[in-house]
Design a protein around this motif. Structure first.
Motif, mmCIF file in Angstrom:
data_model
loop_
_atom_site.group_PDB
_atom_site.id
_atom_site.type_symbol
_atom_site.label_atom_id
_atom_site.label_comp_id
_atom_site.label_asym_id
_atom_site.label_seq_id
_atom_site.Cartn_x
_atom_site.Cartn_y
_atom_site.Cartn_z
ATOM 1 N N GLY A 185 0.784 -1.220 0.000
ATOM 2 C CA GLY A 185 0.000 0.000 0.000
ATOM 3 C C GLY A 185 0.814 1.267 0.000
ATOM 4 O O GLY A 185 0.270 2.347 -0.145
ATOM 5 N N ARG A 186 2.136 1.147 0.185
ATOM 6 C CA ARG A 186 2.936 2.362 0.235
ATOM 7 C C ARG A 186 3.731 2.604 -1.030
ATOM 8 O O ARG A 186 4.181 3.705 -1.271
ATOM 9 C CB ARG A 186 3.927 2.305 1.399
ATOM 10 C CG ARG A 186 3.250 2.420 2.754
ATOM 11 C CD ARG A 186 4.307 2.546 3.828
ATOM 12 N NE ARG A 186 3.675 2.688 5.136
ATOM 13 C CZ ARG A 186 4.348 2.794 6.265
ATOM 14 N NH1 ARG A 186 5.649 2.777 6.256
ATOM 15 N NH2 ARG A 186 3.723 2.921 7.413
ATOM 16 N N ARG A 249 1.308 8.592 6.396
ATOM 17 C CA ARG A 249 2.082 7.697 5.561
ATOM 18 C C ARG A 249 3.281 7.129 6.300
ATOM 19 O O ARG A 249 3.812 6.101 5.948
ATOM 20 C CB ARG A 249 2.545 8.454 4.308
ATOM 21 C CG ARG A 249 2.973 7.558 3.197
ATOM 22 C CD ARG A 249 3.049 8.334 1.909
ATOM 23 N NE ARG A 249 1.838 9.045 1.628
ATOM 24 C CZ ARG A 249 0.733 8.466 1.186
ATOM 25 N NH1 ARG A 249 0.699 7.183 0.980
ATOM 26 N NH2 ARG A 249 -0.343 9.182 0.949
ATOM 27 N N SER A 340 -3.573 6.972 3.303
ATOM 28 C CA SER A 340 -2.885 5.873 3.981
ATOM 29 C C SER A 340 -3.345 5.687 5.419
ATOM 30 O O SER A 340 -2.738 4.933 6.166
ATOM 31 C CB SER A 340 -1.366 6.116 3.969
ATOM 32 O OG SER A 340 -0.844 5.915 2.686
ATOM 33 N N GLY A 369 -6.668 6.084 -2.609
ATOM 34 C CA GLY A 369 -6.683 5.011 -1.631
ATOM 35 C C GLY A 369 -6.730 3.622 -2.219
ATOM 36 O O GLY A 369 -6.555 2.641 -1.493
ATOM 37 N N ARG A 372 -4.142 0.511 -1.786
ATOM 38 C CA ARG A 372 -3.992 -0.240 -0.542
ATOM 39 C C ARG A 372 -4.262 -1.725 -0.758
ATOM 40 O O ARG A 372 -4.881 -2.129 -1.744
ATOM 41 C CB ARG A 372 -4.959 0.320 0.504
ATOM 42 C CG ARG A 372 -4.783 1.787 0.774
ATOM 43 C CD ARG A 372 -6.006 2.369 1.427
ATOM 44 N NE ARG A 372 -6.165 1.870 2.773
ATOM 45 C CZ ARG A 372 -5.728 2.496 3.860
ATOM 46 N NH1 ARG A 372 -5.123 3.654 3.733
ATOM 47 N NH2 ARG A 372 -5.905 1.991 5.052
#
Length: 451
Positions: A185-186, A249, A340, A369, A372
């Motif tokens: 997700g990052r 984040r 996040s 989003g 993610r």
């Protein structure tokens, strides 16, 4: 005097790239990071004197909400291959490619060693303090990005060199030196905007370090006059330097006791009215401007992120106050951070924006989003439906099926088949008939077609 004429393949790729950037929402994203950190290098790519690396293009596609396997990306990939072929065939092209591949290989090894060192420090006993942990996680996220980009460019440069007959294709870099996998997700969104490590700070006459910026030749070739500069879309001004960001984040929303400094996210009695929200927003913006004026941009960014740890009902007022102060880019940064947040908090922010008639902001947040993990998105959808925000839940699923692979949608459906299968099929149908067909096939393969 030799006149340098831009190859038609490079000019076509440059035109496509300009059209892509026009689709990128203003005020942030990867484009904002690149534009701020190395504007000269980015401008050279828009001029056509250099070719923007494909890993950078993939980030811009993400900024624009375009799927990596979609028609726009596929056309860009073909144009990139043609442009690099023409660019590499210029005199001295093979030698330049070999030198750049060596540079990228060094960058890859350096990033891999940095990831191991930072990971060891994070896992050390005794554990680092909260501030040190946030700083280390911040540095680790950027270093992982450097490693991924350097690895991709080594492979790309090797392929281009082999196409010229200058070197046989090499295997991808040894996995033994690869860093740990990035946190799910990052990886697809930037930690916007991180403080630069000293080795990467932009200085006059010196290029920033890191695979994000190493796209230009170290020594310019004598090609005669450069082509006329292209019209580059406005470069967003994002905060830089200063303290390590502490937003969602890199460690989640801040505790209430740390959020009260700027007044934007501090604890407030229930039933806070619009006048109090407006005062808190005005105080926060004033504090942001003071910090920026003192060159404390990192602290300004941390203060901005703290709004996500306090009463979310104040966010619309903060958005409006930032817009009035000419700081709309900061609001975009805040939306990046909110993307996040934990699923329930993300859903709560989306709900607040929807209730405040900020549909565009809500849509931007949900679109960002969708990078993610599937299980987190399932939680966000459930939270939105529980609060009665069914339209926002549909918007989140529509954004998901638009930019993620059908197999990802099937994994999301598996989290709650009875609820999510029909909703995902409806969302895919709203995108296109072909997307619906692809999703139905993925659901059948996953054994979810009858759910």
């Amino acid at each position: 005097m030799t006149v340098y004429q831009l190859p038609v393949q490079v000019a076509t790729y440059r035109h496509w790239l300009t059209e892509l950037v026009r689709r990128v929402p203003s005020g942030g994203g990867w484009y904002g990071v690149f534009a701020e950190r190395d504007p000269d290098g980015l401008r050279a790519c828009f001029d056509g004197t250099e070719i923007l690396p494909w890993d950078i293009v993939e980030s811009l596609l993400q900024d624009a909400g375009e799927p990596g396997g979609g028609p726009l990306a596929l056309r860009g990939r073909a144009l990139y291959a043609a442009a690099t072929g023409a660019h590499d065939r210029r005199p001295g092209g093979a030698e330049a490619l070999a030198e750049r591949r060596e540079l990228m290989e060094r960058e890859r090894r350096y990033a891999a060693s940095r990831v191991r060192a930072l990971s060891d420090r994070l896992g050390a006993t005794p554990a680092p303090g909260p501030d040190d942990t946030a700083r280390l996680e911040h540095d680790l996220a950027w270093t992982r990005d450097d490693h991924a980009r350097a690895t991709a460019r080594v492979t790309d440069l090797t392929t281009r060199l082999a196409r010229l007959g200058g070197d046989p294709p090499a295997a991808p870099p040894a996995p033994a030196t690869s860093p740990p996998a990035a946190t799910p997700g990052r990886s697809s969104v930037p930690p916007a905007p991180p403080s630069d490590p000293p080795a990467r700070a932009t200085r006059a006459g010196r290029r920033p370090r890191g695979a994000r910026y190493a796209w230009l030749d170290d020594v310019a070739e004598d090609q005669g006059p450069a082509p006329a500069p292209a019209s580059v879309p406005a470069l967003p001004a994002l905060p830089t330097g200063g303290a390590t960001p502490r937003g969602a984040r890199f460690g989640g929303a801040q505790p209430a006791e740390t959020a009260v400094r700027g007044g934007a996210g501090g604890a407030a009695p229930a039933g806070t009215d619009s006048a109090e929200a407006a005062r808190a927003a005005a105080n926060a913006v004033y504090a942001l401007q003071r910090l920026r004026a003192q060159g404390r941009s990192g602290e300004a960014h941390a203060l901005l992120c703290e709004a996500l740890g306090g009463p979310l009902s104040r966010l619309p007022a903060l958005a409006e106050e930032l817009r009035r102060a000419g700081l709309a880019a900061d609001w975009s940064v805040l939306l990046w951070e909110a993307a996040s947040l934990p699923p329930a908090r993300l859903a709560a922010v989306a709900g607040v924006l929807a209730d405040a008639d900020r549909a565009a902001d809500c849509e931007q947040l949900l679109r960002q989003g969708v990078a993610r993990p599937a299980e987190e998105l399932a939680g966000a959808c459930a939270a939105l439906r529980a609060e009665g925000h069914h339209g926002e839940a549909r918007a989140l699923l529509t954004a998901f099926v638009r930019v993620r692979a059908p197999e990802d949608a099937a994994r999301l459906a598996a989290e709650d088949p009875r609820e999510l299968v029909p909703q995902l099929v409806e969302a895919a149908r709203a995108v296109s008939a072909s997307r619906e067909g692809d999703l139905l096939h993925a659901l059948r393969v996953a054994g979810l077609a009858g759910a």
